[in-house]
Design an enzyme around this catalytic site. Structure first.
Site, PDB file in Angstrom:
ATOM      1  N   THR A  55       0.826  -1.204   0.000  1.00  0.00           N
ATOM      2  CA  THR A  55       0.000   0.000   0.000  1.00  0.00           C
ATOM      3  C   THR A  55       0.862   1.256   0.000  1.00  0.00           C
ATOM      4  O   THR A  55       0.616   2.201  -0.767  1.00  0.00           O
ATOM      5  CB  THR A  55      -0.921   0.019   1.234  1.00  0.00           C
ATOM      6  OG1 THR A  55      -1.676  -1.182   1.274  1.00  0.00           O
ATOM      7  CG2 THR A  55      -1.845   1.212   1.202  1.00  0.00           C
ATOM      8  N   TYR A 118     -12.756  -4.177  -2.262  1.00  0.00           N
ATOM      9  CA  TYR A 118     -13.878  -3.755  -3.097  1.00  0.00           C
ATOM     10  C   TYR A 118     -14.925  -4.843  -3.337  1.00  0.00           C
ATOM     11  O   TYR A 118     -16.116  -4.581  -3.215  1.00  0.00           O
ATOM     12  CB  TYR A 118     -13.399  -3.198  -4.455  1.00  0.00           C
ATOM     13  CG  TYR A 118     -14.539  -2.569  -5.239  1.00  0.00           C
ATOM     14  CD1 TYR A 118     -15.043  -1.321  -4.886  1.00  0.00           C
ATOM     15  CD2 TYR A 118     -15.143  -3.244  -6.283  1.00  0.00           C
ATOM     16  CE1 TYR A 118     -16.112  -0.760  -5.570  1.00  0.00           C
ATOM     17  CE2 TYR A 118     -16.217  -2.694  -6.968  1.00  0.00           C
ATOM     18  CZ  TYR A 118     -16.688  -1.452  -6.608  1.00  0.00           C
ATOM     19  OH  TYR A 118     -17.760  -0.904  -7.274  1.00  0.00           O
ATOM     20  N   TYR A 144      -2.578 -10.084   5.125  1.00  0.00           N
ATOM     21  CA  TYR A 144      -2.596  -8.663   5.446  1.00  0.00           C
ATOM     22  C   TYR A 144      -4.028  -8.228   5.726  1.00  0.00           C
ATOM     23  O   TYR A 144      -4.852  -8.151   4.813  1.00  0.00           O
ATOM     24  CB  TYR A 144      -1.974  -7.889   4.290  1.00  0.00           C
ATOM     25  CG  TYR A 144      -1.890  -6.396   4.451  1.00  0.00           C
ATOM     26  CD1 TYR A 144      -2.133  -5.754   5.660  1.00  0.00           C
ATOM     27  CD2 TYR A 144      -1.549  -5.612   3.359  1.00  0.00           C
ATOM     28  CE1 TYR A 144      -2.042  -4.382   5.789  1.00  0.00           C
ATOM     29  CE2 TYR A 144      -1.448  -4.230   3.471  1.00  0.00           C
ATOM     30  CZ  TYR A 144      -1.701  -3.621   4.692  1.00  0.00           C
ATOM     31  OH  TYR A 144      -1.611  -2.264   4.810  1.00  0.00           O
ATOM     32  N   ARG A 149      -9.264  -0.438   4.467  1.00  0.00           N
ATOM     33  CA  ARG A 149      -9.113  -0.360   3.014  1.00  0.00           C
ATOM     34  C   ARG A 149      -9.847  -1.490   2.293  1.00  0.00           C
ATOM     35  O   ARG A 149     -10.267  -1.341   1.156  1.00  0.00           O
ATOM     36  CB  ARG A 149      -7.636  -0.380   2.629  1.00  0.00           C
ATOM     37  CG  ARG A 149      -6.900   0.914   2.959  1.00  0.00           C
ATOM     38  CD  ARG A 149      -5.451   0.854   2.495  1.00  0.00           C
ATOM     39  NE  ARG A 149      -4.710   2.051   2.848  1.00  0.00           N
ATOM     40  CZ  ARG A 149      -4.480   3.083   2.040  1.00  0.00           C
ATOM     41  NH1 ARG A 149      -4.970   3.069   0.818  1.00  0.00           N
ATOM     42  NH2 ARG A 149      -3.777   4.121   2.449  1.00  0.00           N
ATOM     43  N   LYS A 172       0.011  -9.579   8.905  1.00  0.00           N
ATOM     44  CA  LYS A 172       0.196  -8.167   9.189  1.00  0.00           C
ATOM     45  C   LYS A 172      -1.165  -7.658   9.630  1.00  0.00           C
ATOM     46  O   LYS A 172      -2.124  -7.672   8.865  1.00  0.00           O
ATOM     47  CB  LYS A 172       0.676  -7.396   7.957  1.00  0.00           C
ATOM     48  CG  LYS A 172       0.758  -5.887   8.199  1.00  0.00           C
ATOM     49  CD  LYS A 172       1.144  -5.113   6.956  1.00  0.00           C
ATOM     50  CE  LYS A 172       1.132  -3.614   7.227  1.00  0.00           C
ATOM     51  NZ  LYS A 172       1.462  -2.808   6.010  1.00  0.00           N
ATOM     52  N   ILE A 214       5.389  -3.884  10.553  1.00  0.00           N
ATOM     53  CA  ILE A 214       5.608  -3.412   9.182  1.00  0.00           C
ATOM     54  C   ILE A 214       5.145  -1.962   9.172  1.00  0.00           C
ATOM     55  O   ILE A 214       3.950  -1.688   9.169  1.00  0.00           O
ATOM     56  CB  ILE A 214       4.831  -4.259   8.164  1.00  0.00           C
ATOM     57  CG1 ILE A 214       5.335  -5.706   8.198  1.00  0.00           C
ATOM     58  CG2 ILE A 214       4.990  -3.677   6.756  1.00  0.00           C
ATOM     59  CD1 ILE A 214       4.573  -6.644   7.270  1.00  0.00           C
TER      60      ILE A 214
END
Length: 303
Positions: A55, A118, A144, A149, A172, A214
């Site tokens: 990202t 999405y 992740y 998001r 993550k 991270i």
């Protein structure tokens, strides 16, 4: 991957890992010369692993060819001195498989695969997505989780199912839920490498049983982030907290607007790379720029 062709030990990541920005020229082309310098700076500062094309690296606006070049360049530049966890996420499973296979082919050590965004898959859809990628490459995979998001998230129960695959080795976690590392540790029936994905919660995450972070802020101050983790690992808790407190204004500024706008602006102020972003991201607003400048001055990095 080692020189004899065997897989490198990627069973555990600890400390400060950096989600690398992708430096760009003012016309939007990737600035690989600047990228090389940033990677060298990270290694010199004690960063334990590098994450290209995530990202923070603006992966949604990279072409497939650029994505592959960014990962290959990072692997080549690191040259085995630190491990490379390649971004390989997509909301298309077949596309993520291709990214994973490419990362393996150029020598990445592991993969960071984001929850599909999405299209809002069900938990069964998530399970099949990650299992398909895990079956397609021998590389260790990190799940992740970033619901801000991706909208949907991997449930702890689904993570436990996924953990049964030998190639799925960690996560993550950008949920900022400090109960989650405990729940995941109890649910997944094997050692599971848990890495924070929020700079502001690192020490709380470590205290809950996490292994490292991270980070985004480590693009700007890799030495301070590495020092904080080292202090924690050595049991110098007060020192770690003091560094965390010192970094908090910069952490806050980094996320006043969508990442990586603020971090690229900060790095441009320090002369490390340009601030160029690709649309639809735009340069940070004046209030954000002022907050970044103030945080850099507080760290004595800016006059």
């Amino acid at each position: 991957m080692t020189e004899d062709g065997t897989m490198a030990d990627t069973s555990m990541y600890q400390g400060s890992l950096t989600a690398l920005v992708t430096p760009m020229h003012t016309d939007g082309r990737i600035d690989f010369d600047a990228s090389t310098k940033l990677i060298e700076r990270q290694i010199d500062a004690g960063t334990t692993a590098l994450i290209p094309a995530g990202t923070t690296g603006e992966s949604p606006t990279l072409s497939h060819e650029e994505h592959g070049r960014v990962v290959a360049h990072c692997v080549e530049t690191a040259n085995g001195r630190v491990r490379v966890m390649a971004g390989a996420g997509s909301n298309s499973t077949s596309e993520a498989v291709l990214m994973a296979k490419h990362a393996h082919s150029v020598g990445a050590d592991s993969l960071l695969v984001v929850v599909p965004y999405y299209n809002k898959p069900s938990q069964e859809g998530l399970y099949r997505h990650f299992m398909t990628i895990a079956d397609a490459t021998p590389l260790p995979i990190f799940l992740y989780c970033i619901p801000g998001r991706s909208v949907v998230d991997i449930s702890v129960a689904t993570m436990a199912r996924l953990g049964e695959h030998p190639n799925i080795v960690g996560t993550k976690d950008a949920t900022a839920n400090m109960a989650r590392p405990i729940a995941v540790r109890r649910a997944v029936d094997k050692p599971f490498n848990q890495l924070a994905g929020d700079d502001n919660t690192v020490l709380s995450f470590l205290a809950a049983g996490g292994d490292g972070c991270i980070g985004v802020t480590s693009n700007v101050v890799p030495h301070l982030c590495a020092d904080m983790h080292l202090a924690w690992q050595e049991g110098r808790i007060e020192d770690a907290i003091a560094i965390q407190d010192h970094l908090t204004p910069l952490h806050d500024a980094m996320f006043m607007e969508s990442n990586p706008g603020p971090v690229k602006y900060a790095m441009s102020r320090l002369g490390l790379c340009g601030a160029t972003l690709r649309l639809p991201l735009a340069e940070p607003q004046e209030a954000t720029r002022q907050a970044v400048d103030d945080a850099l001055r507080a760290l004595e990095l800016l006059d």
